[in-house]
Scaffold this active site. Structure first.
Site, mmCIF file in Angstrom:
data_model
loop_
_atom_site.group_PDB
_atom_site.id
_atom_site.type_symbol
_atom_site.label_atom_id
_atom_site.label_comp_id
_atom_site.label_asym_id
_atom_site.label_seq_id
_atom_site.Cartn_x
_atom_site.Cartn_y
_atom_site.Cartn_z
ATOM 1 N N SER A 123 0.828 -1.205 0.000
ATOM 2 C CA SER A 123 0.000 0.000 0.000
ATOM 3 C C SER A 123 0.858 1.248 0.000
ATOM 4 O O SER A 123 1.926 1.297 0.619
ATOM 5 C CB SER A 123 -0.907 0.030 1.231
ATOM 6 O OG SER A 123 -1.643 1.238 1.294
ATOM 7 N N TYR A 183 -2.859 0.892 10.306
ATOM 8 C CA TYR A 183 -2.911 0.131 9.059
ATOM 9 C C TYR A 183 -1.602 0.281 8.286
ATOM 10 O O TYR A 183 -1.016 -0.708 7.824
ATOM 11 C CB TYR A 183 -4.089 0.602 8.215
ATOM 12 C CG TYR A 183 -4.100 0.047 6.804
ATOM 13 C CD1 TYR A 183 -4.163 -1.321 6.584
ATOM 14 C CD2 TYR A 183 -4.053 0.894 5.704
ATOM 15 C CE1 TYR A 183 -4.176 -1.839 5.297
ATOM 16 C CE2 TYR A 183 -4.069 0.393 4.410
ATOM 17 C CZ TYR A 183 -4.128 -0.977 4.217
ATOM 18 O OH TYR A 183 -4.139 -1.480 2.933
#
Length: 357
Positions: A123, A183
Site C-alpha cells: 500500500s 494500518y
C-alpha cells in the site's frame, strides 16, 4: 502456474482470480468468506467467469489451513488483509493479528512447503505524506499536520524548515517510508517480513504498493472501506457525498482490473528474478485527481446529488499521496487501461456484487 490467492473471494482478490484464469493459470482461493465487518472482507462467489475455482475456507493465521491451501502451489498472491483506517486505535490488535501475524504464518508455511514466489498486496500508505518541493529548501518531508492547524482549516503541510507551502509531486519507491496510522504500520511490517523471508529462503518477492483502488465489487457500508465506496453509498441513499477537509487532497485512483493485471504481470515475472530478491512497485494510474474531483465525477455519473465539502478531518489521513508508477511500467511492462472518467461511470452504476446495472 498454480497460484494461491489469499483473500481471493474479496474485492481485489476476485478480480485477480479471474485475471489469472483468463491467462491460463490455475488459481486457488484461501479466504475467510466473511461478508462484512472486520478482517478480510469478501464478496461474491469464488469463481473466474463461468469456471468454478478450487477454494479453501479458513483463516490465514491458521497454519493447518494454510498448509492445506499450499498443496501443489507454485506461487502465492497474498491479498488477505484488514484494510482502511478503521474506527479507532482499539482496532490495532486485530490489524496486527490479521496483517502481520497472518503474513508470518503464511510465509512460514511457504518456506516449509518449498514455495518460493510471492506477490504481496502492499500500500502507498507506507510513505506517509508524498513528495514535496519547497521553493527555497528543495525536497522536504513535512511532519504530521498539527491538530490546531487542521481545526483552523489549514490543511496544507508546511515546509519543516521555513513554513512555506511546498508543491506536491509524484512519489517514487525510493522515497523514505513514514507510516502514520496502524494500518500503514502493519503494511510496512508485511513488506519487511516478505523481504526477510526472501533472504532467508532464497525466495522471490514483489510488493505492489496499491494506491486508491476502486471499482465494481468494492466493499460498502463498513468503516474499513475506501473513500470512493463511502461516496457511492451516500449517493445510493440519495445523500450528497461528504468530502473532508477542502476536497483538494490529491490521490491516485486506480481501477481494480488494472490492479489485478499488475498482480498477474508480477507473478509471471517472478521466475526470472534473482533468488532472495524483494522489490516494491508503486501501482497507480499515474494521473492524480483530488478527492473533491473524484466525488464530483462520481456524483455526476450517478445523477447527483452534488458533493458537499465539510471541512472535517481525520488525524490518520495524509494530505497528498500520488504515485510514480514508472518502475512497474519500465521493468514489467504493465500499463493501466481503465481511464478515470470511464472507471467512475462504471463504478457509479455497479450493482451490489459488482455487476454493472
Amino acid at each position: 502456474m498454480r497460484v494461491l490467492v489469499t483473500g481471493g473471494a474479496g474485492f481485489i482478490g476476485t478480480q485477480i482470480v479471474a485475471a489469472l484464469a483468463a491467462r491460463g493459470h490455475e488459481p486457488v482461493v484461501l479466504d475467510l468468506r466473511r461478508s462484512s465487518g472486520t478482517g478480510p472482507v469478501t464478496a461474491g462467489p469464488v469463481a473466474a467467469g463461468s469456471t468454478a475455482v478450487e477454494a479453501v475456507q479458513g483463516d490465514v493465521r491458521d497454519p493447518a489451513v494454510v498448509a492445506r491451501a499450499l498443496h501443489r502451489v507454485d506461487a502465492v498472491c497474498h491479498q488477505a488483509a484488514m484494510v482502511g483506517l478503521g474506527k479507532d486505535f482499539a482496532d490495532a490488535p486485530e490489524y496486527v493479528a490479521v496483517n502481520d501475524l497472518g503474513t508470518a504464518v503464511l510465509l512460514t508455511a511457504m518456506a516449509q512447503a518449498g514455495v518460493r514466489d510471492l506477490v504481496l498486496a502492499g500500500s502507498m500508505v507506507v510513505y506517509g505524506e508524498g513528495r514535496y518541493d519547497c521553493p527555497v529548501h528543495g525536497r522536504v518531508r513535512p511532519g504530521p499536520r498539527p491538530v490546531a492547524a487542521l481545526e483552523a482549516g489549514r490543511f496544507e503541510p508546511g515546509c519543516p524548515v521555513c513554513g512555506r507551502e511546498p508543491t506536491p509531486g509524484l512519489v517514487d519507491e525510493d522515497a523514505p517510508v513514514d507510516p502514520r496510522n496502524v494500518y500503514a504500520t502493519t503494511k510496512l511490517a508485511q513488506e519487511h517480513l516478505a523481504a526477510a523471508w526472501a533472504r532467508s529462503t532464497g525466495g522471490r518477492a514483489v510488493a505492489l504498493r496499491y494506491h486508491n483502488v476502486y471499482g465494481p465489487g468494492m466493499p460498502r457500508d463498513t468503516p474499513y472501506a475506501g473513500v470512493a465506496s463511502f461516496f457511492r453509498s451516500a449517493l445510493e441513499r440519495g445523500e450528497p457525498p461528504r468530502v473532508f477537509e477542502d476536497g483538494r487532497q490529491r490521490r491516485d485512483f486506480v481501477h481494480v482490473r488494472d490492479v489485478a493485471s499488475a498482480n498477474v504481470v508480477a507473478l509471471e515475472a517472478l521466475p526470472g528474478r534473482e533468488p532472495g530478491a524483494f522489490t516494491a512497485y508503486n501501482t497507480g494510474s499515474g494521473t492524480p485527481h483530488t478527492v473533491g474531483e473524484m466525488a464530483a465525477t462520481l456524483a455526476a455519473a450517478h445523477g447527483g446529488p452534488a458533493p458537499v465539502v465539510t471541512g472535517e478531518f481525520r488525524l490518520g489521513d495524509v494530505r497528498h499521496i500520488t504515485a510514480d508508477s514508472g518502475r512497474l511500467r519500465a521493468e514489467l511492462g504493465w500499463e493501466p487501461v481503465v481511464g478515470f472518467a470511464d472507471g467512475m461511470r462504471e463504478f457509479a452504476s455497479a450493482g451490489p456484487r459488482g455487476a454493472v446495472a
